[in-house]
Write an enzyme that holds these catalytic residues in place. Structure first.
Site, PDB file in Angstrom:
ATOM      1  CB  SER A  66      -0.883   0.053   1.244  1.00 18.90           C
ATOM      2  OG  SER A  66      -1.636  -1.113   1.351  1.00 18.90           O
TER       3      SER A  66
HETATM    4  N1  SAH Z   1       0.681  -5.434   4.145  1.00 18.64           N
HETATM    5  C1  SAH Z   1       1.415  -5.845   2.961  1.00 18.64           C
HETATM    6  C2  SAH Z   1       0.672  -5.579   1.674  1.00 18.64           C
HETATM    7  C3  SAH Z   1      -0.447  -6.472   1.537  1.00 18.64           C
HETATM    8  S1  SAH Z   1      -1.148  -6.694  -0.058  1.00 18.64           S
HETATM    9  C4  SAH Z   1       2.775  -5.231   2.913  1.00 18.64           C
HETATM   10  O1  SAH Z   1       3.135  -4.428   3.751  1.00 18.64           O
HETATM   11  O2  SAH Z   1       3.488  -5.592   1.980  1.00 18.64           O
HETATM   12  C5  SAH Z   1      -2.422  -7.767   0.479  1.00 18.64           C
HETATM   13  C6  SAH Z   1      -1.954  -9.151   0.803  1.00 18.64           C
HETATM   14  O3  SAH Z   1      -3.058  -9.848   1.357  1.00 18.64           O
HETATM   15  C7  SAH Z   1      -1.483  -9.955  -0.407  1.00 18.64           C
HETATM   16  O4  SAH Z   1      -0.195 -10.405  -0.201  1.00 18.64           O
HETATM   17  C8  SAH Z   1      -2.491 -11.122  -0.458  1.00 18.64           C
HETATM   18  O5  SAH Z   1      -1.917 -12.330  -0.896  1.00 18.64           O
HETATM   19  C9  SAH Z   1      -2.932 -11.203   0.980  1.00 18.64           C
HETATM   20  N2  SAH Z   1      -4.216 -11.871   1.220  1.00 18.64           N
HETATM   21  C10 SAH Z   1      -5.356 -11.794   0.497  1.00 18.64           C
HETATM   22  N3  SAH Z   1      -6.305 -12.565   1.056  1.00 18.64           N
HETATM   23  C11 SAH Z   1      -5.753 -13.140   2.156  1.00 18.64           C
HETATM   24  C12 SAH Z   1      -6.231 -14.056   3.144  1.00 18.64           C
HETATM   25  N4  SAH Z   1      -7.476 -14.538   3.133  1.00 18.64           N
HETATM   26  N5  SAH Z   1      -5.377 -14.428   4.127  1.00 18.64           N
HETATM   27  C13 SAH Z   1      -4.106 -13.981   4.172  1.00 18.64           C
HETATM   28  N6  SAH Z   1      -3.603 -13.127   3.259  1.00 18.64           N
HETATM   29  C14 SAH Z   1      -4.412 -12.704   2.263  1.00 18.64           C
END
Ligand code: SAH
Length: 215
Positions: A66
């Protein structure tokens, strides 16, 4: 940005923090944590020069980290001036936000559903030696029952509605922040007192979707 020039990276972070202040972020603890964490070390070397711009960046596997403002705003809303305590992050991605959380929380449990990303987050976090972060491959829409209840829960992917397990795993006095929606999304803040859940809708955002299951 060259990792070999920590001074350059630190100055770029200071400019990022000044911009966050100008954008209205007031929580000094959040600003200090974002000043401390080397965001460029969480993205591909080829993108490191944009690491401190106010923009989301690709982290592979069609996912994104993000933009700094959204990370700061979510953590400011989550904190509301208190210590984060025992914290769950759903969607660890490249591990950047988990590193920021580690400076604000007693314990961080960060779950990710994509194995390749979890490996990347591990590799990115290792050199920082943050003793209070634990990473796990799991479907975070089910929370993390073995470590619940949590004083704070932050979800980094957009849900169509608040997953019931997350609500149940929030401690009394705890706060949860989650982007909700599809094409149009908003941050939803939940505050729990006993069995009362207060909901507040906050700003519009754009996140990748929360997906059930692990790969
Ligand atoms: N906070 C992260 C960015 C996250 S992007 C950072 O600092 O880099 C959102 C992430 O959520 C992605 O990697 C995606 O694979 C994950 N995601 C989506 N659905 C999910 C779920 N049900 N459980 C765990 N992770 C999930």
């Amino acid at each position: 940005m060259r990792a070999s020039d920590p001074g350059q990276a630190s100055r770029a972070r200071a400019r990022m923090v000044e911009r966050l202040r100008a954008q209205g972020i007031r929580d000094e603890r959040v600003l200090a944590a974002m000043q401390a964490v080397p965001r460029h070390a969480f993205v591909d070397e080829g993108l490191a020069f944009s690491a401190y711009d106010d923009t989301p960046l690709p982290i592979g596997f069609q996912q994104t980290i993000s933009q700094p403002f959204v990370v700061a705003r979510m953590l400011e809303l989550l904190r509301n001036g208190r210590e984060l305590g025992r914290t769950l992050e759903v969607g660890a991605g490249c591990g950047y936000q988990a590193a920021v959380l580690s400076l604000l929380a007693t314990e961080v449990y960060a779950v990710e559903r994509i194995r390749g990303l979890l490996d990347r987050a591990r590799a990115n976090l290792r050199p920082l030696r943050l003793p209070n972060v634990r990473l796990k491959l799991a479907d975070g829409s089910l929370g993390l029952p073995e470590a619940a209840p949590f004083d704070s829960i932050v979800v980094a992917a957009a849900a169509v509605g608040l997953p019931p397990a997350l609500k149940e795993q929030l401690a009394s006095g705890g706060r949860l922040i989650i982007p909700v929606g599809g094409a149009e999304q908003r941050l939803l803040l939940i505050e729990r007192q006993g069995n009362t859940f207060r909901e507040t809708w906050c700003e519009a955002v754009r996140f990748v979707p929360l997906i059930a299951g692990t790969d």
